[in-house]
Design a protein around this motif. Structure first.
Motif, PDB file in Angstrom:
ATOM      1  N   TRP A 170      54.283  27.762  45.552  1.00 11.30           N
ATOM      2  CA  TRP A 170      53.627  27.561  46.978  1.00 11.30           C
ATOM      3  C   TRP A 170      51.922  27.548  46.930  1.00 11.30           C
ATOM      4  CZ3 TRP A 170      56.602  25.671  50.740  1.00 11.30           C
ATOM      5  CH2 TRP A 170      57.648  25.831  50.952  1.00 11.30           C
ATOM      6  N   GLY A 171      51.501  26.930  45.772  1.00  8.23           N
ATOM      7  CA  GLY A 171      50.122  26.485  45.607  1.00  8.23           C
ATOM      8  C   GLY A 171      49.389  28.013  45.073  1.00  8.23           C
ATOM      9  N   CYS A 172      50.159  29.054  44.471  1.00 10.81           N
ATOM     10  CA  CYS A 172      49.435  30.158  44.140  1.00 10.81           C
ATOM     11  C   CYS A 172      50.137  30.958  43.006  1.00 10.81           C
ATOM     12  CB  CYS A 172      49.224  31.075  45.311  1.00 10.81           C
ATOM     13  SG  CYS A 172      50.793  32.016  45.677  1.00 10.81           S
ATOM     14  N   VAL A 173      49.422  31.759  42.016  1.00 12.97           N
ATOM     15  CA  VAL A 173      49.867  32.325  41.035  1.00 12.97           C
ATOM     16  C   VAL A 173      49.691  33.721  41.570  1.00 12.97           C
ATOM     17  CG1 VAL A 173      49.347  33.061  38.644  1.00 12.97           C
ATOM     18  CG2 VAL A 173      49.156  30.863  39.321  1.00 12.97           C
ATOM     19  N   ARG A 174      50.887  34.366  41.534  1.00 20.89           N
ATOM     20  CA  ARG A 174      51.027  35.741  42.028  1.00 20.89           C
ATOM     21  C   ARG A 174      51.155  36.791  40.993  1.00 20.89           C
ATOM     22  NH1 ARG A 174      56.296  36.788  44.889  1.00 20.89           N
ATOM     23  NH2 ARG A 174      56.856  38.013  42.818  1.00 20.89           N
ATOM     24  N   ILE A 175      50.254  37.739  40.949  1.00 18.36           N
ATOM     25  CA  ILE A 175      50.065  38.725  39.873  1.00 18.36           C
ATOM     26  C   ILE A 175      50.363  40.008  40.497  1.00 18.36           C
ATOM     27  CG2 ILE A 175      48.787  39.690  37.985  1.00 18.36           C
ATOM     28  CD1 ILE A 175      47.040  37.022  37.867  1.00 18.36           C
ATOM     29  N   ASP A 176      51.682  40.588  39.993  1.00 16.21           N
ATOM     30  CA  ASP A 176      51.985  41.841  40.482  1.00 16.21           C
ATOM     31  C   ASP A 176      51.595  42.955  39.453  1.00 16.21           C
ATOM     32  OD1 ASP A 176      53.475  41.064  42.696  1.00 16.21           O
ATOM     33  OD2 ASP A 176      55.136  40.378  41.309  1.00 16.21           O
ATOM     34  N   CYS A 177      50.526  43.685  39.979  1.00 14.59           N
ATOM     35  CA  CYS A 177      49.963  44.856  38.966  1.00 14.59           C
ATOM     36  C   CYS A 177      50.759  46.143  39.457  1.00 14.59           C
ATOM     37  CB  CYS A 177      48.463  44.969  39.660  1.00 14.59           C
ATOM     38  SG  CYS A 177      47.654  43.362  39.419  1.00 14.59           S
ATOM     39  N   ARG A 178      50.634  47.111  38.466  1.00 16.60           N
ATOM     40  CA  ARG A 178      51.199  48.556  38.762  1.00 16.60           C
ATOM     41  C   ARG A 178      50.511  49.351  40.003  1.00 16.60           C
ATOM     42  NH1 ARG A 178      50.085  50.816  33.191  1.00 16.60           N
ATOM     43  NH2 ARG A 178      48.253  49.611  33.545  1.00 16.60           N
ATOM     44  N   ASP A 179      49.414  49.251  40.037  1.00 17.58           N
ATOM     45  CA  ASP A 179      48.830  50.144  41.139  1.00 17.58           C
ATOM     46  C   ASP A 179      47.496  49.724  41.439  1.00 17.58           C
ATOM     47  OD1 ASP A 179      47.052  50.855  38.990  1.00 17.58           O
ATOM     48  OD2 ASP A 179      48.449  52.994  38.595  1.00 17.58           O
TER      49      ASP A 179
END
Length: 101
Positions: free
Chosen positions: A34-43
């Motif tokens: 959807w036009g974005c890069v999602r970066i899931d971080c630990r905290d």
């Protein structure tokens, strides 16, 4: 390694010092959609470290036209959203016609 991570590390493959600075991303999950890069971080602390890498993430994402924005997520916190392409200040876009007056 997913496509986004592979693209980012490939972009910096000739410069090991810059590639090493990306090490905090190894603890993240990266996804594109959807036009974005999602970066899931630990905290939140980890997200702050990754936020410092945004200037390194923009060039490969812009060159490959992978996304329009980068979203940094961490459990219990609102996302941080960064544009991939940073617009020029409007003062740079105006032309007054004078050269060295």
């Amino acid at each position: 390694m997913d496509r986004v991570s592979l693209a980012i590390w490939s972009f910096y493959r000739e410069d090991p010092d810059l590639a090493r600075r990306l090490d905090p991303l190894l603890a993240c999950r990266l996804a594109r959609g959807w036009g974005c890069v999602r970066i899931d971080c630990r905290d939140g602390v980890h997200r702050a470290v990754v936020a410092g890498l945004i200037p390194l993430l923009r060039p490969p994402l812009q060159a490959l036209q992978f996304a329009r924005e980068i979203r940094l997520l961490a459990p219990g916190l609102d996302p941080l959203v960064f544009p991939v392409v940073v617009p020029l200040p409007s003062s740079l876009l105006t032309y007054d016609g004078s050269i060295g007056d």
